[in-house]
Design a protein around this motif. Structure first.
Motif, PDB file in Angstrom:
ATOM      1  N   VAL A 110       0.867  -1.188   0.000  1.00  0.00           N
ATOM      2  CA  VAL A 110       0.000   0.000   0.000  1.00  0.00           C
ATOM      3  C   VAL A 110       0.894   1.225   0.000  1.00  0.00           C
ATOM      4  N   SER A 121      -7.177  13.231   2.623  1.00  0.00           N
ATOM      5  CA  SER A 121      -6.309  12.096   2.270  1.00  0.00           C
ATOM      6  C   SER A 121      -5.614  11.538   3.493  1.00  0.00           C
ATOM      7  N   TRP A 124      -8.224   9.638   5.665  1.00  0.00           N
ATOM      8  CA  TRP A 124      -8.561   8.364   5.033  1.00  0.00           C
ATOM      9  C   TRP A 124      -7.426   7.339   5.188  1.00  0.00           C
ATOM     10  N   GLY A 125      -6.184   7.820   5.026  1.00  0.00           N
ATOM     11  CA  GLY A 125      -5.044   6.931   5.203  1.00  0.00           C
ATOM     12  C   GLY A 125      -4.938   6.403   6.618  1.00  0.00           C
ATOM     13  N   LEU A 127      -7.464   6.029   8.835  1.00  0.00           N
ATOM     14  CA  LEU A 127      -8.531   5.065   9.050  1.00  0.00           C
ATOM     15  C   LEU A 127      -8.226   3.744   8.342  1.00  0.00           C
ATOM     16  N   ASP A 128      -7.641   3.835   7.149  1.00  0.00           N
ATOM     17  CA  ASP A 128      -7.284   2.625   6.421  1.00  0.00           C
ATOM     18  C   ASP A 128      -6.248   1.805   7.185  1.00  0.00           C
ATOM     19  N   THR A 129      -5.307   2.489   7.809  1.00  0.00           N
ATOM     20  CA  THR A 129      -4.284   1.780   8.583  1.00  0.00           C
ATOM     21  C   THR A 129      -4.887   1.101   9.812  1.00  0.00           C
ATOM     22  N   VAL A 131      -7.953  -0.024  10.316  1.00  0.00           N
ATOM     23  CA  VAL A 131      -8.874  -1.134  10.053  1.00  0.00           C
ATOM     24  C   VAL A 131      -8.280  -2.166   9.098  1.00  0.00           C
ATOM     25  N   ALA A 132      -7.032  -1.942   8.643  1.00  0.00           N
ATOM     26  CA  ALA A 132      -6.442  -2.838   7.644  1.00  0.00           C
ATOM     27  C   ALA A 132      -6.113  -4.193   8.262  1.00  0.00           C
ATOM     28  N   ARG A 136       0.346  -6.301   5.787  1.00  0.00           N
ATOM     29  CA  ARG A 136       0.555  -5.424   4.638  1.00  0.00           C
ATOM     30  C   ARG A 136       1.924  -4.738   4.725  1.00  0.00           C
ATOM     31  N   GLU A 157       3.709  -2.538   7.820  1.00  0.00           N
ATOM     32  CA  GLU A 157       2.724  -1.607   8.381  1.00  0.00           C
ATOM     33  C   GLU A 157       2.431  -1.892   9.849  1.00  0.00           C
ATOM     34  N   ARG A 161       0.784   0.568  12.758  1.00  0.00           N
ATOM     35  CA  ARG A 161      -0.564   0.258  13.254  1.00  0.00           C
ATOM     36  C   ARG A 161      -0.554   0.088  14.769  1.00  0.00           C
TER      37      ARG A 161
END
Length: 475
Positions: A110, A121, A124-125, A127-129, A131-132, A136, A157, A161
């Motif tokens: 990613v 951005s 969003w990044g 939140l993506d981290t 819940v990922a 990754r 990652e 996280r």
């Protein structure tokens, strides 16, 4: 009155608990709004710190003519300090790569481009981290310290996280602490200013409702000048007026009961006296023949007064039983009972439409019509002089909302004193010796039907309008 023991079960099930929950909810909502950009900034800072290590590694690459000549332990230390598996340095169309001695092949990559600095951005990044799924690999891209140079890092990652979760837990603990302290402070202030006065008023209302004749329960208002102060003063005034009214009502009820008993016995006594006077009137004595009519008239008035008082107490306490009634027939029956129909001195004109129906209590509304027609007849019969062209007429009009019944006569009209005291018991009589109960009963019956009884001044004669709403059946 029915008691409601659970109306005030405690302090916290009411406004207090709602206030605390609202304050904490609002604070946590604000904290959530703050948390999103805060955790995004934490992620960006964390990645920029790792990228700076990559920039240092890029300088090393610039200083060495041959990257392959770098010792493996040096490159591994550079990569481990950045927490990266590999670093790529791009400049002037050329790329240089350093990687671990034992390269790691990523499954999912990613990209985190630090050149995109807009808040959406970053949020969003972050939140993506959070819940990922695990496993990754991040490809971190950022600018180097030289013009038109780029540095890329390939790193797992998981450390990012983990640190973001630690930061989120700390943020949540601080947020809950701030919410609790703020809610407590606000609760103490708001309770003192609003909740406690409202609880005081509420408890007073519940206590006064159970014992409205206890003057010690009347609220003592505070000196506040705001809306709560106005509420306290108005409630105190209302309770005072209600206390006085209930005491007066109780006294009148007791007095009325005594009067009703006396009145009942008095009517029986007068009825016996009337029978005796009728027998006396048959005697041939001239003096008896001259005085007997006056005695009979006086007894008739006394009996009529006693009967009117009893009827006043009885009629005003009966709930109307509504049913469809033909209005013209009801007026005809009332005219007969009031001795208006067929009266040799008075012409009666019933102009009500024969098909007009109203939903009323026939007995009570008939009583209203009888009282009004009787008053009109007595007023016309009391006019001195020779017989005139006296007339009483009844009319009615209807629309989808209401029915208006009009009773009119062409007599002398109401005197000023009677107009001033219309519909007031014992004061609204237009003739000497009257009780004034007829109009009072008529008005109360009409109001019990949801309507109004009004006198309309036309300059000549007397007119009363009975306005009844059209009843509608639900469903």
């Amino acid at each position: 009155m029915k008691d409601q023991p659970n109306a005030m079960a405690g302090r916290f099930p009411g406004l207090s608990s709602k206030l605390i929950a609202t304050i904490i909810g609002v604070i946590l909502l604000v904290e959530i709004v703050i948390f999103l950009p805060s955790v995004a900034s934490f992620r960006t800072t964390w990645l920029e710190d790792r990228l700076q290590v990559g920039v240092v590694a890029a300088r090393v690459l610039d200083a060495v003519p041959d990257v392959m000549a770098l010792p493996r332990d040096l490159t591994d230390r550079l990569l481990n300090s950045a927490g990266a598996h590999a670093i790529v340095y791009r400049r002037e169309g050329q790329s240089q790569l350093i990687e671990l001695t034992n390269p790691v092949m990523p499954d999912t990559v990613v990209t985190a481009d630090l050149r995109q600095g807009d808040l959406p951005s970053r949020v969003w990044g972050a939140l993506d981290t959070l819940v990922a799924p695990p496993g990754r690999t991040l490809r971190v891209v950022g600018e180097g310290d030289l013009n038109e140079s780029l540095v890329e890092l390939l790193m797992p990652e998981a450390p990012l996280r983990r640190d973001m979760f630690d930061y989120s837990r700390s943020f949540a603990l601080v947020s809950f602490g701030i919410a609790a302290v703020t809610a407590f402070v606000l609760y103490v202030l708001v309770s003192r200013l609003f909740i406690d006065p409202v609880l005081r008023v509420t408890r007073n209302m519940l206590a006064f409702r159970k014992a409205p004749e206890n003057a010690s329960l009347i609220l003592i208002p505070s000196r506040r000048s705001d809306e709560i102060g106005i509420l306290e003063r108005e409630l105190a005034d209302m309770e005072t007026e209600l206390f006085s009214m209930l005491r007066q009502r109780r006294h009148l009820a007791d007095l009325g009961l005594a009067v009703a008993k006396i009145n009942h016995d008095l009517r029986n006594t007068l009825s016996s006296a009337q029978l005796l006077s009728d027998q006396v009137a048959t005697l041939d004595d001239p003096k008896v023949q001259r005085l007997a009519p006056r005695l009979v008239t006086t007894l008739d008035k006394a009996i009529g007064f006693a009967q009117a008082v009893l009827d006043y107490g009885r009629e005003t306490s009966i709930v109307p039983q509504f049913a469809p009634v033909n209005l013209r027939t009801l007026v005809d029956d009332a005219a007969f009972d009031a001795r208006v129909a067929g009266n040799p001195l008075i012409a009666f004109d019933n102009g009500v439409d024969a098909s007009l129906m109203v939903e009323v209590d026939a007995g009570q509304m008939g009583r209203v019509l009888v009282n009004l027609l009787k008053n009109a007849r007595e007023a016309l019969e009391a006019v001195p002089g020779e017989a005139q062209d006296f007339r009483i007429e009844a009319r009615a009009s209807a629309d989808p909302e209401r029915t208006v019944i009009t009773l009119r006569d062409n007599g002398p009209g109401l005197p000023p004193r009677a107009r001033e005291n219309l519909f007031i018991a014992f004061e609204g009589s237009a003739r000497s010796g009257g009780t004034g109960l007829g109009l009072a009963i008529a008005r109360e019956i009409t109001e019990a039907h949801g309507g109004t009884l009004a006198h309309v001044d036309e300059g000549q004669g007397t007119r009363f309008d009975i306005t009844l709403p059209v009843r509608r059946t639900e469903g």
